[in-house]
Design an enzyme around this catalytic site. Structure first.
Site, PDB file in Angstrom:
ATOM      1  N   GLU A  28      14.530   6.446 -62.154  1.00 49.68           N
ATOM      2  CA  GLU A  28      13.820   5.434 -61.362  1.00 49.68           C
ATOM      3  C   GLU A  28      12.616   4.859 -62.108  1.00 49.68           C
ATOM      4  OE1 GLU A  28      13.562   6.437 -56.990  1.00 49.68           O
ATOM      5  OE2 GLU A  28      14.057   8.405 -57.788  1.00 49.68           O
ATOM      6  N   ASP A  63      13.821   8.555 -43.569  1.00 43.37           N
ATOM      7  CA  ASP A  63      14.914   7.621 -43.307  1.00 43.37           C
ATOM      8  C   ASP A  63      15.890   8.198 -42.281  1.00 43.37           C
ATOM      9  OD1 ASP A  63      13.776   6.016 -45.247  1.00 43.37           O
ATOM     10  OD2 ASP A  63      15.124   6.691 -46.840  1.00 43.37           O
ATOM     11  N   TYR A 116      16.134  -3.200 -54.389  1.00 46.92           N
ATOM     12  CA  TYR A 116      15.206  -3.706 -55.392  1.00 46.92           C
ATOM     13  C   TYR A 116      15.543  -5.058 -56.006  1.00 46.92           C
ATOM     14  CZ  TYR A 116      13.786   1.175 -55.163  1.00 46.92           C
ATOM     15  OH  TYR A 116      13.356   2.389 -54.718  1.00 46.92           O
ATOM     16  N   ASN A 152      11.188  10.620 -48.425  1.00 45.34           N
ATOM     17  CA  ASN A 152      10.683  10.103 -49.694  1.00 45.34           C
ATOM     18  C   ASN A 152       9.208  10.442 -49.767  1.00 45.34           C
ATOM     19  OD1 ASN A 152      12.940   8.092 -50.851  1.00 45.34           O
ATOM     20  ND2 ASN A 152      12.904   7.980 -48.619  1.00 45.34           N
ATOM     21  N   GLU A 158      16.786  11.715 -45.105  1.00 48.68           N
ATOM     22  CA  GLU A 158      16.011  12.272 -46.208  1.00 48.68           C
ATOM     23  C   GLU A 158      14.556  11.855 -46.091  1.00 48.68           C
ATOM     24  OE1 GLU A 158      16.296  10.040 -50.126  1.00 48.68           O
ATOM     25  OE2 GLU A 158      18.217   9.528 -49.232  1.00 48.68           O
ATOM     26  N   GLY A 203       8.459   3.639 -52.689  1.00 44.15           N
ATOM     27  CA  GLY A 203       8.181   2.480 -53.519  1.00 44.15           C
ATOM     28  C   GLY A 203       6.983   1.692 -53.016  1.00 44.15           C
ATOM     29  N   SER A 228      16.294   6.514 -54.762  1.00 42.49           N
ATOM     30  CA  SER A 228      16.631   5.087 -54.877  1.00 42.49           C
ATOM     31  C   SER A 228      18.129   4.820 -54.760  1.00 42.49           C
ATOM     32  CB  SER A 228      16.104   4.516 -56.201  1.00 42.49           C
ATOM     33  OG  SER A 228      14.700   4.440 -56.182  1.00 42.49           O
ATOM     34  N   ARG A 259       7.821   8.696 -46.362  1.00 41.05           N
ATOM     35  CA  ARG A 259       8.739   7.919 -45.527  1.00 41.05           C
ATOM     36  C   ARG A 259       9.922   8.797 -45.156  1.00 41.05           C
ATOM     37  NH1 ARG A 259      11.143   4.170 -48.920  1.00 41.05           N
ATOM     38  NH2 ARG A 259      13.217   4.855 -48.298  1.00 41.05           N
TER      39      ARG A 259
END
Length: 306
Positions: A19, A254, A213, A269, A267, A273, A147, A252
């Site tokens: 990443e 999800d 992205y 994070n 999951e 990002g 990602s 974060r």
């Protein structure tokens, strides 16, 4: 904290992970924001020399924007603990667990947090049995990658085998996960605050690397469109899921919602990002927090463990 007293701040970005490019983009955005706010900040493309540079440079705080390996797996956190330098985000344990989707499943299941059924995939796996157990299609994921790298959606046993081979290029541990057919929702966490939910819509098979992205066609709905009580329930679930893994600072969580509206945690994070496509800045904007203010709020979390 008086924001004039942040001291000398290092922003760690780049690094050796898959990443890397996204991390450089996030890191440079964070660095620019800190400088606009008058913080004495310096950017580092992290390599093996970075710890010596941090120590010799007498840095007082570190803003971690390293995505993936090194940055989200507890490695840099442990090193900074040894150097006694405060850093943003989750500590060593929360970072390591959050990076490992399989161990995350173990803990969430034990804590009663809904998460899709899964199976570990290996060379000796009976792929027909996995397909029968989880149903088709299924998602196949490297256990320790971010990602959506190496993630694919398998609609047949043949595709399941191919997906395992593809994911195994990223990690020696691979898992299959039951497909939840519904809305994709994400919840940003900032300190003790759960940010407004974002619903993600994409024209692709799923919210993959390109959708995250590269494409401008991905749609981010914030407000998310859920009734207020349902949104609050998912925010509470996100905070609990975050805490169960020992995460802190910011991050974060999800989710996928099934057709009945039940939320399944996918999951965590721990270093989300911070690009123009990123979700935590979009959610923060809904509560009146611009990007620069968000960056300062995240930097303030570096002192939490002290």
């Amino acid at each position: 904290m008086n924001r004039k007293n942040f001291g000398k701040v290092a922003v760690l970005m780049g690094g050796p992970s898959a990443e890397r490019e996204v991390s450089l983009k996030s890191g440079n955005a964070v660095l620019a924001a800190l400088k606009r706010k008058g913080v004495d900040a310096y950017g580092f493309d992290a390599d093996r020399s970075v710890l010596r540079l941090l120590e010799d440079g007498e840095f007082e705080r570190v803003f971690i924007v390293l995505h993936g390996r090194w940055g989200e797996d507890g490695v840099i956190q442990g090193a900074l603990e040894v150097l006694d330098i405060p850093y943003t985000g989750s500590g060593l344990l929360g970072s390591a667990l959050g990076m490992d989707k399989l161990r995350t499943k173990f803990l969430w299941s034990a804590a009663g947090i809904p998460t899709p059924e899964y199976a570990v995939l290996e060379a000796s796996t009976d792929f027909d049995k996995v397909a029968a157990k989880l149903g088709l299609p299924v998602f196949v994921k490297p256990v320790r990658e971010g990602s959506s790298l190496g993630v694919s959606k398998a609609k047949s046993v043949t595709e399941l085998k191919d997906a395992w081979k593809s994911a195994a290029k990223y990690d020696d541990q691979v898992m299959a996960e039951r497909f939840i057919d519904g809305a994709e929702i994400t919840c940003g966490i900032l300190g003790e605050q759960a940010l407004p939910l974002i619903q993600i819509e994409t024209d692709r098979e799923f919210y993959d690397y390109e959708a995250k992205y590269l494409l401008d066609t991905t749609r981010y709905l914030c407000p998310c469109g859920l009734p207020a009580d349902e949104e609050r329930a998912i925010q509470t679930l996100a905070q609990r899921a975050f805490a169960v893994l020992g995460c802190g600072g910011w991050g974060r969580v999800d989710f996928m919602l099934d057709k009945s509206g039940r939320a399944y945690a996918l999951e965590v994070n721990t270093v989300p990002g911070m690009t123009d496509h990123s979700l935590v800045p979009k959610a923060a904007k809904q509560v009146g927090m611009d990007f620069d203010e968000l960056v300062l709020r995240i930097l303030e979390t570096a002192d939490v463990r002290r």
